[in-house]
Design a protein around this motif. Structure first.
Motif, PDB file in Angstrom:
ATOM      1  N   ASN A  52      -1.324  11.720  -2.386  1.00 54.41           N
ATOM      2  CA  ASN A  52      -0.352  10.731  -2.848  1.00 54.41           C
ATOM      3  C   ASN A  52       0.835  10.598  -1.909  1.00 54.41           C
ATOM      4  O   ASN A  52       1.412   9.517  -1.779  1.00 54.41           O
ATOM      5  N   ALA A  53       1.191  11.667  -1.225  1.00 53.29           N
ATOM      6  CA  ALA A  53       2.276  11.586  -0.243  1.00 53.29           C
ATOM      7  C   ALA A  53       1.898  10.629   0.875  1.00 53.29           C
ATOM      8  O   ALA A  53       2.737   9.880   1.377  1.00 53.29           O
ATOM      9  N   VAL A  54       0.628  10.617   1.256  1.00 52.93           N
ATOM     10  CA  VAL A  54       0.147   9.702   2.296  1.00 52.93           C
ATOM     11  C   VAL A  54      -0.053   8.305   1.713  1.00 52.93           C
ATOM     12  O   VAL A  54       0.369   7.303   2.311  1.00 52.93           O
ATOM     13  N   LEU A  55      -0.702   8.215   0.555  1.00 47.97           N
ATOM     14  CA  LEU A  55      -1.009   6.916  -0.055  1.00 47.97           C
ATOM     15  C   LEU A  55       0.251   6.124  -0.385  1.00 47.97           C
ATOM     16  O   LEU A  55       0.286   4.903  -0.210  1.00 47.97           O
ATOM     17  N   ALA A  56       1.282   6.795  -0.859  1.00 50.05           N
ATOM     18  CA  ALA A  56       2.511   6.110  -1.271  1.00 50.05           C
ATOM     19  C   ALA A  56       3.191   5.413  -0.098  1.00 50.05           C
ATOM     20  O   ALA A  56       3.871   4.403  -0.290  1.00 50.05           O
ATOM     21  N   GLY A  57       2.979   5.904   1.101  1.00 50.26           N
ATOM     22  CA  GLY A  57       3.612   5.305   2.273  1.00 50.26           C
ATOM     23  C   GLY A  57       2.693   4.417   3.087  1.00 50.26           C
ATOM     24  O   GLY A  57       3.022   4.045   4.207  1.00 50.26           O
ATOM     25  N   SER A  58       1.548   4.066   2.527  1.00 49.63           N
ATOM     26  CA  SER A  58       0.556   3.311   3.282  1.00 49.63           C
ATOM     27  C   SER A  58       0.364   1.899   2.735  1.00 49.63           C
ATOM     28  O   SER A  58       0.208   1.711   1.533  1.00 49.63           O
ATOM     29  N   ASP A  59       0.322   0.940   3.644  1.00 44.41           N
ATOM     30  CA  ASP A  59       0.035  -0.440   3.250  1.00 44.41           C
ATOM     31  C   ASP A  59      -1.441  -0.632   2.908  1.00 44.41           C
ATOM     32  O   ASP A  59      -1.802  -1.577   2.209  1.00 44.41           O
ATOM     33  N   GLU A  60      -2.310   0.260   3.408  1.00 47.55           N
ATOM     34  CA  GLU A  60      -3.747   0.153   3.161  1.00 47.55           C
ATOM     35  C   GLU A  60      -4.148   0.673   1.781  1.00 47.55           C
ATOM     36  O   GLU A  60      -5.222   0.364   1.293  1.00 47.55           O
TER      37      GLU A  60
END
Length: 130
Positions: A52-60
């Protein structure tokens, strides 16, 4: 970033995800099954947090992963969800034995994750939509 967070980012960048390895479900003692369920659940929480740390900052990304504990008589379970995809890990108790099984997209299987390391593959597969 952790190695798993790098895997999530690589997945969002187009890398393929492989399916988690599974084994046939088997009856084991309740103590053994409960111990395994707690270990897998703890690992799932860590991996969901990292992903979630990665997903929250991703436009994809199409959102973040959810983790929901489920309680009831005779079972220990939790569900992971992402977009319209779900995976449920449950341990069903019957007398002095218990059986773990994986329920993917609402379809029960007579399979279980082959080990703790397969939880990462399951999370990545949910994100990838395989």
């Amino acid at each position: 970033m952790t190695p798993f967070m790098h895997q999530v980012q690589e997945l969002l960048d187009g890398a393929p995800a492989s399916s988690p390895q599974t084994l046939p479900s088997e009856e084991v003692t309740v103590a053994h099954a409960a111990d395994t369920q707690v270990i897998i659940r703890s690992l799932a929480e860590q991996l969901v947090s990292e992903a979630n740390a990665v997903l929250a900052g991703s436009d994809e990304a199409v959102g973040v992963l959810g983790l929901t504990d489920e309680t009831g008589t005779g079972a220990l379970a939790f569900t992971l969800d992402y977009a319209d995809r779900t995976a449920r890990i449950e341990t069903v108790v019957s007398g002095h034995t218990a059986t773990a099984q994986l329920v993917v997209r609402g379809v029960p299987t007579s399979r279980r994750l082959a080990g703790e390391d397969e939880m990462a593959a399951l999370v990545l597969e949910l994100i990838a939509g395989n």
